[in-house]
Design a protein around this motif. Structure first.
Motif, short mmCIF file in Angstrom:
data_model
loop_
_atom_site.label_atom_id
_atom_site.label_comp_id
_atom_site.label_asym_id
_atom_site.label_seq_id
_atom_site.Cartn_x
_atom_site.Cartn_y
_atom_site.Cartn_z
N HIS A 185 1.05 -1.02 -0.20
CA HIS A 185 -0.24 -0.19 0.04
C HIS A 185 0.95 1.05 0.03
O HIS A 185 0.86 2.08 0.37
CB HIS A 185 -0.95 0.37 1.36
CG HIS A 185 -1.68 -1.46 1.40
ND1 HIS A 185 -2.51 -2.07 0.86
CD2 HIS A 185 -1.75 -1.86 2.56
CE1 HIS A 185 -2.94 -2.76 0.95
NE2 HIS A 185 -2.74 -2.92 2.02
N PRO A 186 1.71 1.04 -1.29
CA PRO A 186 2.43 2.64 -1.33
C PRO A 186 2.08 4.12 -0.76
O PRO A 186 2.16 4.96 0.03
CB PRO A 186 2.97 2.41 -2.12
CG PRO A 186 2.19 2.05 -3.64
CD PRO A 186 1.21 0.57 -2.52
N SER A 187 0.58 4.30 -0.61
CA SER A 187 0.09 5.94 -0.71
C SER A 187 -0.65 5.01 0.61
O SER A 187 -1.02 6.93 1.16
CB SER A 187 -0.65 5.79 -2.38
OG SER A 187 -1.91 4.95 -1.03
N TYR A 188 -0.66 4.51 1.96
CA TYR A 188 -1.06 4.93 2.84
C TYR A 188 0.08 5.11 3.56
O TYR A 188 1.16 4.94 3.65
CB TYR A 188 -1.89 2.90 3.19
CG TYR A 188 -2.83 2.51 2.72
CD1 TYR A 188 -3.33 3.30 1.20
CD2 TYR A 188 -3.46 1.51 2.66
CE1 TYR A 188 -4.09 2.61 1.14
CE2 TYR A 188 -4.44 1.05 2.90
CZ TYR A 188 -5.05 1.47 1.54
OH TYR A 188 -5.78 0.97 0.96
N GLU A 189 -0.82 6.14 4.60
CA GLU A 189 0.13 6.63 6.17
C GLU A 189 0.13 5.59 6.97
O GLU A 189 -0.39 5.62 7.96
CB GLU A 189 -0.31 7.92 6.08
CG GLU A 189 0.67 8.70 7.30
CD GLU A 189 -0.49 9.95 8.08
OE1 GLU A 189 0.51 10.63 8.20
OE2 GLU A 189 -1.35 10.05 7.44
N ILE A 190 1.65 5.00 7.40
CA ILE A 190 1.90 3.94 8.46
C ILE A 190 1.58 5.51 9.90
O ILE A 190 2.60 6.26 10.12
CB ILE A 190 2.58 3.25 9.01
CG1 ILE A 190 2.79 2.19 7.53
CG2 ILE A 190 2.64 2.55 9.70
CD1 ILE A 190 3.51 1.90 7.44
N LEU A 191 0.55 4.62 10.79
CA LEU A 191 0.48 5.60 12.01
C LEU A 191 1.07 5.38 13.12
O LEU A 191 2.25 5.73 13.88
CB LEU A 191 -0.62 5.97 12.12
CG LEU A 191 -1.48 6.79 11.22
CD1 LEU A 191 -3.35 6.62 11.56
CD2 LEU A 191 -1.19 7.92 10.82
N ASP A 192 1.58 3.35 13.14
CA ASP A 192 1.87 3.12 14.07
C ASP A 192 2.46 1.48 14.12
O ASP A 192 1.20 1.36 13.49
CB ASP A 192 1.23 3.42 15.68
CG ASP A 192 2.19 2.61 16.97
OD1 ASP A 192 3.22 2.82 17.05
OD2 ASP A 192 1.31 2.56 17.91
N SER A 193 3.23 1.20 14.66
CA SER A 193 3.06 -0.26 14.13
C SER A 193 4.10 -0.82 15.64
O SER A 193 4.62 -0.44 16.64
CB SER A 193 4.03 -1.04 12.88
OG SER A 193 5.35 -0.45 12.98
#
Length: 116
Positions: A37-45
């Motif tokens: 998902h290149p356009s998604y923004e990762i918030l936390d992992s």
């Protein structure tokens, strides 16, 4: 005595760095997620639970042009090559009323198919 504390601090720092690098829920998950998902923004992992063979990682993200936050649980398995993505165990919309904290299963084709 100060040298002793400095040495312990250095050892602790090295240990934490090693754990961060080897933990699949940090760098590996972020790279795999960005590939899918290149356009998604990762918030936390981060890791939810695990064993020497498998680990469940939770990732929070936001889709492009959306305010809703989603959370997936990804399963990683350890192999001779290191940690490898196995499958997505579940997903949920964070903060959605009536959903609780348990992720609901995705569509069968998404939850059961491992990434190539």
């Amino acid at each position: 005595m100060l040298k002793y504390y400095a040495f312990l601090f250095l050892i602790l720092g090295i240990a934490l760095f090693y754990v961060y690098v080897k933990d699949p829920c940090n760098r590996q998950l972020r790279m795999d997620f960005a590939d899918q998902h290149p356009s998604y923004e990762i918030l936390d992992s981060g890791a939810l639970e695990g064993s020497p063979e498998t680990v469940r990682c939770q990732v929070s993200y936001r889709k492009p042009d959306a305010e809703q936050v989603y959370k997936d649980i990804w399963l990683y398995q350890h192999s001779k090559q290191g940690w490898e993505f196995s499958r997505i165990l579940g997903t949920r919309e964070a903060g959605q009323a009536g959903q609780g904290d348990d992720p609901r299963p995705r569509n069968d084709d998404q939850a059961a198919s491992p990434r190539s």
